[in-house]
Motif scaffolding. Structure first.
Motif, PDB file in Angstrom:
ATOM      1  N   MET A   1      -4.950  11.224   9.803  1.00 14.58           N
ATOM      2  CA  MET A   1      -5.094   9.855   9.280  1.00 14.58           C
ATOM      3  C   MET A   1      -4.454   9.728   7.897  1.00 14.58           C
ATOM      4  SD  MET A   1      -6.428   7.258  10.744  1.00 14.58           S
ATOM      5  CE  MET A   1      -7.244   6.215   9.540  1.00 14.58           C
ATOM      6  N   LEU A   2      -3.876   8.569   7.664  1.00 11.93           N
ATOM      7  CA  LEU A   2      -3.252   8.322   6.361  1.00 11.93           C
ATOM      8  C   LEU A   2      -4.207   7.547   5.470  1.00 11.93           C
ATOM      9  CD1 LEU A   2       0.344   7.112   7.310  1.00 11.93           C
ATOM     10  CD2 LEU A   2      -0.331   9.317   6.357  1.00 11.93           C
ATOM     11  N   SER A   3      -4.193   7.864   4.185  1.00 14.95           N
ATOM     12  CA  SER A   3      -4.988   7.036   3.276  1.00 14.95           C
ATOM     13  C   SER A   3      -4.276   5.698   3.051  1.00 14.95           C
ATOM     14  CB  SER A   3      -5.250   7.768   1.966  1.00 14.95           C
ATOM     15  OG  SER A   3      -4.052   8.289   1.476  1.00 14.95           O
ATOM     16  N   LYS A   4      -5.056   4.718   2.616  1.00 17.05           N
ATOM     17  CA  LYS A   4      -4.475   3.378   2.455  1.00 17.05           C
ATOM     18  C   LYS A   4      -3.845   3.256   1.081  1.00 17.05           C
ATOM     19  CE  LYS A   4      -7.207   0.951   5.822  1.00 17.05           C
ATOM     20  NZ  LYS A   4      -8.103  -0.154   6.145  1.00 17.05           N
ATOM     21  N   VAL A   5      -2.557   3.432   1.012  1.00 17.67           N
ATOM     22  CA  VAL A   5      -1.857   3.392  -0.273  1.00 17.67           C
ATOM     23  C   VAL A   5      -1.571   1.944  -0.667  1.00 17.67           C
ATOM     24  CG1 VAL A   5       0.328   3.976  -1.386  1.00 17.67           C
ATOM     25  CG2 VAL A   5      -0.901   5.720  -0.064  1.00 17.67           C
ATOM     26  N   ILE A   6      -1.009   1.180   0.241  1.00 16.27           N
ATOM     27  CA  ILE A   6      -0.607  -0.198  -0.086  1.00 16.27           C
ATOM     28  C   ILE A   6      -1.835  -1.112  -0.055  1.00 16.27           C
ATOM     29  CG2 ILE A   6       0.918  -2.111   0.587  1.00 16.27           C
ATOM     30  CD1 ILE A   6       2.685  -0.008   2.053  1.00 16.27           C
ATOM     31  N   LEU A   7      -1.959  -1.958  -1.058  1.00 12.37           N
ATOM     32  CA  LEU A   7      -3.094  -2.884  -1.142  1.00 12.37           C
ATOM     33  C   LEU A   7      -3.178  -3.774   0.100  1.00 12.37           C
ATOM     34  CD1 LEU A   7      -2.905  -4.317  -4.787  1.00 12.37           C
ATOM     35  CD2 LEU A   7      -4.629  -2.742  -3.843  1.00 12.37           C
ATOM     36  N   GLN A   8      -4.393  -3.949   0.596  1.00 13.87           N
ATOM     37  CA  GLN A   8      -4.572  -4.774   1.788  1.00 13.87           C
ATOM     38  C   GLN A   8      -4.029  -6.200   1.581  1.00 13.87           C
ATOM     39  OE1 GLN A   8      -5.548  -3.584   4.800  1.00 13.87           O
ATOM     40  NE2 GLN A   8      -4.894  -5.593   5.545  1.00 13.87           N
ATOM     41  N   ALA A   9      -4.234  -6.727   0.367  1.00 14.26           N
ATOM     42  CA  ALA A   9      -3.760  -8.093   0.092  1.00 14.26           C
ATOM     43  C   ALA A   9      -2.246  -8.183   0.276  1.00 14.26           C
ATOM     44  CB  ALA A   9      -4.149  -8.505  -1.320  1.00 14.26           C
ATOM     45  N   ASN A  10      -1.543  -7.142  -0.128  1.00 18.41           N
ATOM     46  CA  ASN A  10      -0.081  -7.135   0.025  1.00 18.41           C
ATOM     47  C   ASN A  10       0.335  -7.006   1.486  1.00 18.41           C
ATOM     48  OD1 ASN A  10       0.580  -7.552  -2.624  1.00 18.41           O
ATOM     49  ND2 ASN A  10       0.713  -5.379  -3.132  1.00 18.41           N
ATOM     50  N   ILE A  11      -0.408  -6.189   2.229  1.00 21.67           N
ATOM     51  CA  ILE A  11      -0.125  -6.075   3.667  1.00 21.67           C
ATOM     52  C   ILE A  11      -0.290  -7.449   4.327  1.00 21.67           C
ATOM     53  CG2 ILE A  11      -0.930  -5.055   5.861  1.00 21.67           C
ATOM     54  CD1 ILE A  11       0.225  -2.865   4.186  1.00 21.67           C
ATOM     55  N   ASP A  12      -1.377  -8.132   3.983  1.00 22.50           N
ATOM     56  CA  ASP A  12      -1.649  -9.442   4.591  1.00 22.50           C
ATOM     57  C   ASP A  12      -0.532 -10.435   4.271  1.00 22.50           C
ATOM     58  OD1 ASP A  12      -3.970  -8.381   5.541  1.00 22.50           O
ATOM     59  OD2 ASP A  12      -5.251  -9.231   3.966  1.00 22.50           O
ATOM     60  N   LYS A  13      -0.102 -10.416   2.993  1.00 24.27           N
ATOM     61  CA  LYS A  13       0.948 -11.369   2.599  1.00 24.27           C
ATOM     62  C   LYS A  13       2.270 -11.060   3.313  1.00 24.27           C
ATOM     63  CE  LYS A  13      -0.269 -11.329  -1.975  1.00 24.27           C
ATOM     64  NZ  LYS A  13       0.050 -11.348  -3.404  1.00 24.27           N
ATOM     65  N   VAL A  14       2.608  -9.778   3.369  1.00 29.51           N
ATOM     66  CA  VAL A  14       3.861  -9.404   4.044  1.00 29.51           C
ATOM     67  C   VAL A  14       3.805  -9.835   5.504  1.00 29.51           C
ATOM     68  CG1 VAL A  14       5.237  -7.447   4.862  1.00 29.51           C
ATOM     69  CG2 VAL A  14       4.456  -7.492   2.494  1.00 29.51           C
ATOM     70  N   GLU A  15       2.650  -9.643   6.118  1.00 26.56           N
ATOM     71  CA  GLU A  15       2.500 -10.016   7.529  1.00 26.56           C
ATOM     72  C   GLU A  15       2.775 -11.520   7.707  1.00 26.56           C
ATOM     73  OE1 GLU A  15      -1.330  -9.089   9.239  1.00 26.56           O
ATOM     74  OE2 GLU A  15      -0.419  -9.004  11.243  1.00 26.56           O
ATOM     75  N   THR A  16       2.206 -12.306   6.828  1.00 26.09           N
ATOM     76  CA  THR A  16       2.440 -13.758   6.903  1.00 26.09           C
ATOM     77  C   THR A  16       3.920 -14.082   6.694  1.00 26.09           C
ATOM     78  OG1 THR A  16       0.292 -13.969   5.843  1.00 26.09           O
ATOM     79  CG2 THR A  16       1.586 -15.969   6.031  1.00 26.09           C
ATOM     80  N   TYR A  17       4.516 -13.470   5.676  1.00 26.11           N
ATOM     81  CA  TYR A  17       5.937 -13.730   5.407  1.00 26.11           C
ATOM     82  C   TYR A  17       6.787 -13.396   6.631  1.00 26.11           C
ATOM     83  CZ  TYR A  17       5.289 -14.194   0.293  1.00 26.11           C
ATOM     84  OH  TYR A  17       4.948 -14.584  -0.962  1.00 26.11           O
ATOM     85  N   PHE A  18       6.555 -12.215   7.191  1.00 25.77           N
ATOM     86  CA  PHE A  18       7.360 -11.788   8.348  1.00 25.77           C
ATOM     87  C   PHE A  18       7.124 -12.712   9.535  1.00 25.77           C
ATOM     88  CE2 PHE A  18       7.831  -7.003   7.055  1.00 25.77           C
ATOM     89  CZ  PHE A  18       8.780  -7.368   6.117  1.00 25.77           C
ATOM     90  N   ASP A  19       5.855 -13.086   9.771  1.00 26.42           N
ATOM     91  CA  ASP A  19       5.532 -13.956  10.903  1.00 26.42           C
ATOM     92  C   ASP A  19       6.300 -15.268  10.821  1.00 26.42           C
ATOM     93  OD1 ASP A  19       3.901 -12.285  12.212  1.00 26.42           O
ATOM     94  OD2 ASP A  19       1.998 -13.158  11.500  1.00 26.42           O
ATOM     95  N   ARG A  20       6.333 -15.821   9.599  1.00 25.90           N
ATOM     96  CA  ARG A  20       6.933 -17.144   9.436  1.00 25.90           C
ATOM     97  C   ARG A  20       8.451 -17.092   9.340  1.00 25.90           C
ATOM     98  NH1 ARG A  20       2.914 -19.406   4.802  1.00 25.90           N
ATOM     99  NH2 ARG A  20       1.032 -19.449   6.056  1.00 25.90           N
ATOM    100  N   ALA A  21       8.979 -15.916   9.075  1.00 25.84           N
ATOM    101  CA  ALA A  21      10.419 -15.825   8.815  1.00 25.84           C
ATOM    102  C   ALA A  21      11.202 -15.694  10.099  1.00 25.84           C
ATOM    103  CB  ALA A  21      10.710 -14.635   7.916  1.00 25.84           C
ATOM    104  N   ASP A  22      12.413 -16.233  10.021  1.00 24.72           N
ATOM    105  CA  ASP A  22      13.334 -16.100  11.130  1.00 24.72           C
ATOM    106  C   ASP A  22      14.485 -15.216  10.669  1.00 24.72           C
ATOM    107  OD1 ASP A  22      14.240 -16.599  13.595  1.00 24.72           O
ATOM    108  OD2 ASP A  22      15.334 -18.425  13.024  1.00 24.72           O
ATOM    109  N   LYS A  23      14.994 -15.559   9.478  1.00 31.42           N
ATOM    110  CA  LYS A  23      16.130 -14.815   8.921  1.00 31.42           C
ATOM    111  C   LYS A  23      15.640 -13.928   7.775  1.00 31.42           C
ATOM    112  CE  LYS A  23      19.106 -18.762   9.760  1.00 31.42           C
ATOM    113  NZ  LYS A  23      19.630 -19.938   9.082  1.00 31.42           N
ATOM    114  N   ILE A  24      15.842 -12.643   7.963  1.00 33.16           N
ATOM    115  CA  ILE A  24      15.406 -11.696   6.932  1.00 33.16           C
ATOM    116  C   ILE A  24      16.609 -10.897   6.444  1.00 33.16           C
ATOM    117  CG2 ILE A  24      13.892  -9.727   6.426  1.00 33.16           C
ATOM    118  CD1 ILE A  24      11.974 -10.812   8.550  1.00 33.16           C
TER     119      ILE A  24
END
Ligand code: 5GP
Ligand code: MN
Length: 345
Positions: A1-24
């Protein structure tokens, strides 16, 4: 198992950004190295699986020994295709800035990225990130940006979407930024991740050979010349210096990347803890400075103070605009100034 390095809040935001994005668009630093390309292509393969329109844009050329990387052929060079790249950057929904901490590290691309309306995400492991992104995922304690990409994908719950191609890229970045797991590589989780990447079918031994054992005859002869004729050792400062002029480079049919790793060689000597390599650049009218140290000696401080640069504690770089003699003079000044730290180390 990996420890949680990246803040959960940042994971959540990235997920939203990626979900909404078409062109990256994914961008990385000038003279991209294994980690810059490994992290960029690792993320590129992942996002491609998710049917996004993804483009990797780099400021300039990258070394031949990384050309085999899956997806490398699709990378857009900003210096060659500036107009096209500017359009992609301006129209992107999200721009991922990988393996760099300041816009100055992407050279001529900086203005386009700064002015782009896209949501920007930094994923990086250099100290002191500058605040030009909406999300800053900055972890200097992690030895490569590629490892951060692996961690990000897993935290998004998408380990299964990592393809063999993506795994090869991520492994390459982890391997090159740790010198084949010989420095910055004591975190046991690195080896857990390698196990997971192997489960995707990568051949780590072959990757090692493709990256580290593909040099030209010229490079090997240049290495011999540098070690025999050019390396200056300063045992009283536990330091070494190598300088190389343009003229010397052309005698050995120098191509970009041929001096990769030279700066590390003096550190193989017992007692040497600081090594500097000064190379007259073949493109720009400057001297490219590479610095390496072992242990606690902060070569990034020397880079910042003397050579307009920065980087990591044990691996840093800079640029010097002036003559080789003046650069050597600065190196000698640095030895005197840092004598007590060099001897304590
Ligand atoms: P290299 O010696 O391999 O070119 O660079 C080693 C590290 O030094 C890089 O990973 C980067 O963090 C840093 N570095 C290299 N060149 C520069 C530079 O010109 N400016 C700054 N700030 N950092 C650099
Ligand atoms: Mn890196």
């Amino acid at each position: 198992m990996l420890s949680k390095v990246i803040l959960q809040a940042n994971i959540d935001k990235v997920e939203t950004y990626f979900d909404r994005a078409d062109k990256i668009v994914i961008v990385t630093h000038v003279s991209p190295d294994g980690d810059a390309l490994g992290s960029s292509l690792g993320l590129y393969h992942f996002l491609s699986v998710h049917e996004k329109t993804v483009n990797v844009i780099v400021p300039n050329a990258f070394p031949d020994f990384l050309r085999w990387m899956p997806g490398a052929k699709d990378i857009i060079r900003y210096d060659k295709y500036t107009e096209f790249a500017n359009k992609l950057i301006a129209e992107a929904d999200v721009i991922c800035c990988l393996d760099f901490n300041a816009l100055s590290r992407i050279d001529q691309m900086a203005d386009a990225v700064r002015e782009a309306p896209a949501r920007k995400v930094m994923i990086d492991h250099h100290l002191n990130p500058e605040p030009f992104c909406r999300i800053t995922i900055s972890h200097p304690e992690i030895s490569s940006t590629s490892e951060l990409i692996f961690r990000l994908i897993c935290r998004l719950g998408c380990f299964d979407d990592i393809t063999m191609e993506g795994a090869e890229c991520i492994y390459t970045g982890m391997m090159t930024d740790t010198g084949g797991f010989t420095y910055n590589s004591n975190n046991r989780e690195i080896y857990f991740i390698i196990g997971e990447l192997l489960s995707k079918g990568i051949d780590k031994d072959e990757i090692y050979r493709k990256v580290f054992n593909t040099y030209s005859e010229g490079r090997l002869r240049l290495m011999g010349y540098v070690l025999y004729e050019k390396m200056q050792v300063y045992p009283q400062f536990r330091s070494a210096l190598i300088c190389l002029s343009k003229n010397e480079q052309s005698k050995f049919q120098y191509v970009k990347g041929d001096t990769e790793g030279f700066v590390n060689m003096p550190l193989q000597m017992k007692g040497i803890c600081f090594s500097v390599f000064l190379r007259e650049d073949t493109d720009k009218n400057m001297i490219k400075v590479s610095l390496r140290s072992v242990g606690a000696f902060p070569c990034n401080k020397v880079a910042a103070e003397f050579f307009n640069g920065g980087g990591h504690l044990n691996a840093s770089g800079g640029e010097f605009y002036g003559s080789m003699e003046d650069a050597i003079g600065l190196f000698k000044q640095a030895l005197v100034k840092y004598e007590s730290l060099l001897l304590k180390n």
